[in-house]
Design a protein around this motif. Structure first.
Motif, PDB file in Angstrom:
ATOM      1  N   ASN A  51      -5.112 -12.562  26.305  1.00 59.20           N
ATOM      2  CA  ASN A  51      -6.339 -11.818  26.014  1.00 59.20           C
ATOM      3  C   ASN A  51      -7.290 -12.520  25.048  1.00 59.20           C
ATOM      4  OD1 ASN A  51      -5.451  -9.833  27.694  1.00 59.20           O
ATOM      5  ND2 ASN A  51      -4.502  -8.619  26.059  1.00 59.20           N
ATOM      6  N   CYS A  52      -6.808 -13.531  24.325  1.00 59.85           N
ATOM      7  CA  CYS A  52      -7.688 -14.154  23.331  1.00 59.85           C
ATOM      8  C   CYS A  52      -8.670 -15.113  24.024  1.00 59.85           C
ATOM      9  CB  CYS A  52      -6.873 -14.893  22.268  1.00 59.85           C
ATOM     10  SG  CYS A  52      -6.160 -16.435  22.856  1.00 59.85           S
ATOM     11  N   ILE A  57      -4.027 -22.657  22.804  1.00 58.65           N
ATOM     12  CA  ILE A  57      -3.045 -21.771  22.154  1.00 58.65           C
ATOM     13  C   ILE A  57      -1.942 -22.653  21.583  1.00 58.65           C
ATOM     14  CG2 ILE A  57      -1.445 -19.832  22.471  1.00 58.65           C
ATOM     15  CD1 ILE A  57      -2.995 -19.159  25.064  1.00 58.65           C
ATOM     16  N   ILE A  58      -1.696 -22.509  20.283  1.00 59.74           N
ATOM     17  CA  ILE A  58      -0.606 -23.253  19.647  1.00 59.74           C
ATOM     18  C   ILE A  58       0.556 -22.271  19.508  1.00 59.74           C
ATOM     19  CG2 ILE A  58       0.087 -24.634  17.632  1.00 59.74           C
ATOM     20  CD1 ILE A  58      -2.411 -25.767  18.935  1.00 59.74           C
ATOM     21  N   VAL A  59       1.679 -22.591  20.128  1.00 54.86           N
ATOM     22  CA  VAL A  59       2.810 -21.664  20.119  1.00 54.86           C
ATOM     23  C   VAL A  59       3.880 -22.144  19.129  1.00 54.86           C
ATOM     24  CG1 VAL A  59       4.665 -20.656  21.498  1.00 54.86           C
ATOM     25  CG2 VAL A  59       2.385 -20.900  22.478  1.00 54.86           C
ATOM     26  N   ALA A  60       4.090 -21.356  18.076  1.00 57.78           N
ATOM     27  CA  ALA A  60       5.177 -21.630  17.135  1.00 57.78           C
ATOM     28  C   ALA A  60       6.343 -20.748  17.569  1.00 57.78           C
ATOM     29  CB  ALA A  60       4.740 -21.306  15.708  1.00 57.78           C
ATOM     30  N   THR A  68       5.462 -19.364  28.996  1.00 57.36           N
ATOM     31  CA  THR A  68       4.914 -18.045  29.363  1.00 57.36           C
ATOM     32  C   THR A  68       3.422 -17.978  29.033  1.00 57.36           C
ATOM     33  OG1 THR A  68       7.057 -17.032  28.978  1.00 57.36           O
ATOM     34  CG2 THR A  68       5.189 -15.543  28.996  1.00 57.36           C
ATOM     35  N   ALA A  69       3.063 -18.517  27.872  1.00 61.59           N
ATOM     36  CA  ALA A  69       1.641 -18.529  27.491  1.00 61.59           C
ATOM     37  C   ALA A  69       0.828 -19.330  28.512  1.00 61.59           C
ATOM     38  CB  ALA A  69       1.475 -19.118  26.096  1.00 61.59           C
ATOM     39  N   LYS A  70       1.354 -20.461  28.945  1.00 65.26           N
ATOM     40  CA  LYS A  70       0.627 -21.310  29.902  1.00 65.26           C
ATOM     41  C   LYS A  70       0.516 -20.630  31.272  1.00 65.26           C
ATOM     42  CE  LYS A  70      -1.346 -25.067  31.399  1.00 65.26           C
ATOM     43  NZ  LYS A  70      -2.703 -25.403  30.962  1.00 65.26           N
TER      44      LYS A  70
END
Ligand code: 13P
Ligand code: SF4
Length: 315
Positions: A51-52, A57-60, A68-70
């Motif tokens: 949604n952003c 997106i940097i995933v820590a 999943t983000a990708k």
């Protein structure tokens, strides 16, 4: 300039956002929140990234969280802090043997935990997280579906007992949660009966049986904030203590035992892969663009459908 300030400047310059899991270091969690990102469980991490309106997106967290983000934001650049940071559940559910398992049971709905590779998600009908597994399985069971579950046997058993669904489970486990010890926890509970025991459902059944609250990372944090008890024994990764202390600074938090009978605070309850996330690596990937996640388009499209099914179901 300090590393933190350099990261803040790089995030702005790249129109990037930092998304962190509750198990990474407190300083990364704080930085994510200070810079407009989020600290959350794996379900909300995925939703937030989608949604952003950041370009990057940097995933820590660990690999499956980056993937999943990708999958949910294929047009965005997704960078993970360390591409070796993985998860024992993901590693022990290789797509080849998982496909065979599914093919042997074509009459079952395939439900997989988020802690899996993009390929395994693509083979599934549904992806669930610890915060949504019960509801999804209840829904499928009510519709008369039989379930093939992977990869976490403990979460699978927990859901099976709570829903009475017909579930065939892959036999994976989380190396962190599997080490919590019921005998030592019971001894501690007997000594201090006033404590509230919080357990993540990736823990063995005997440990879950001793819990006052069983739930996802978010559910456990909310329990510390909302419940009247003053002392909590926590059976999940101790990275979560950072947020728990923030929401309930005057309460006492104790790690659940991971060693022999009578032990209490001698736990090693921390994920070595979550530990790989550091501020220095965050700055490095921001500067170099290294560790970008790439997923085959056809895999990504299929995986996207099974994740989106969950996001729509839990909306
Ligand atoms: P949550 O979905 O509860 O955040 O759990 C993710 C995880 O990896 C737990 O070990
Ligand atoms: Fe995987 Fe366990 Fe680490 Fe969570 S804590 S990322 S389930 S190994």
């Amino acid at each position: 300039m300090s590393v933190k300030n350099q990261i803040k400047a790089e995030l702005k310059a790249r129109n990037a956002i930092l998304v962190a899991h509750y198990y990474v270091s407190g300083e990364l969690q704080t930085l994510a929140e200070q810079t407009g990102g989020i600290v959350s469980d794996s379900l909300e991490m995925a939703r937030f990234g989608q949604n952003c309106d950041a370009d990057t997106i940097i995933v820590a967290g660990v690999k499956f969280m980056g993937q999943t983000a990708k999958i949910l934001s294929p047009e965005k650049t997704v960078l993970v802090l360390d591409n070796q940071a993985t998860c024992s559940l993901d590693e022990n559910c290789p797509i080849e043997s998982f496909t065979k398992f599914c093919d042997q049971h074509p009459n079952r709905k395939v439900v997989v935990y988020a802690n899996t590779s993009a390929e395994v998600k693509a083979r599934a009908d549904w992806v669930v997280t610890s915060g949504s597994a019960l509801k999804v399985v209840q829904h499928l069971h009510a519709n008369g579906e039989k379930i093939l579950w992977a990869p976490d046997k403990h979460l699978g058993n927990y859901v099976k007992h709570r829903t009475d669904a017909d579930m065939l489970c892959w036999q994976g486990a989380c190396v962190v949660h599997e080490r919590f010890r019921a005998d030592a926890l019971l001894a501690f509970k007997n000594k201090c009966p006033e404590v509230c025991v919080l357990v993540h459902p990736e823990s063995p059944q005997e440990v879950v049986n001793l819990a006052d609250v069983v739930g996802s990372t978010t559910a456990l944090i909310n329990a510390v904030r909302d419940r009247k008890e003053q002392t909590f024994v926590v059976a999940t990764d101790n990275g979560i203590f950072h947020k728990m202390r923030e929401v309930a600074p005057h309460k006492t938090l104790i790690e659940a035992p991971t060693v022999g009978v009578g032990a209490n605070c001698e736990s090693c309850a921390h994920c070595k892969w979550m530990e790989m996330n550091t501020l220095d690596k965050c700055l490095k990937v921001l500067k170099t663009g290294k560790n970008a996640i790439h997923i085959d388009e056809s895999v990504s499209k299929k995986a996207q459908q099974s994740i989106q099914r969950l996001l729509d179901f839990t909306a």
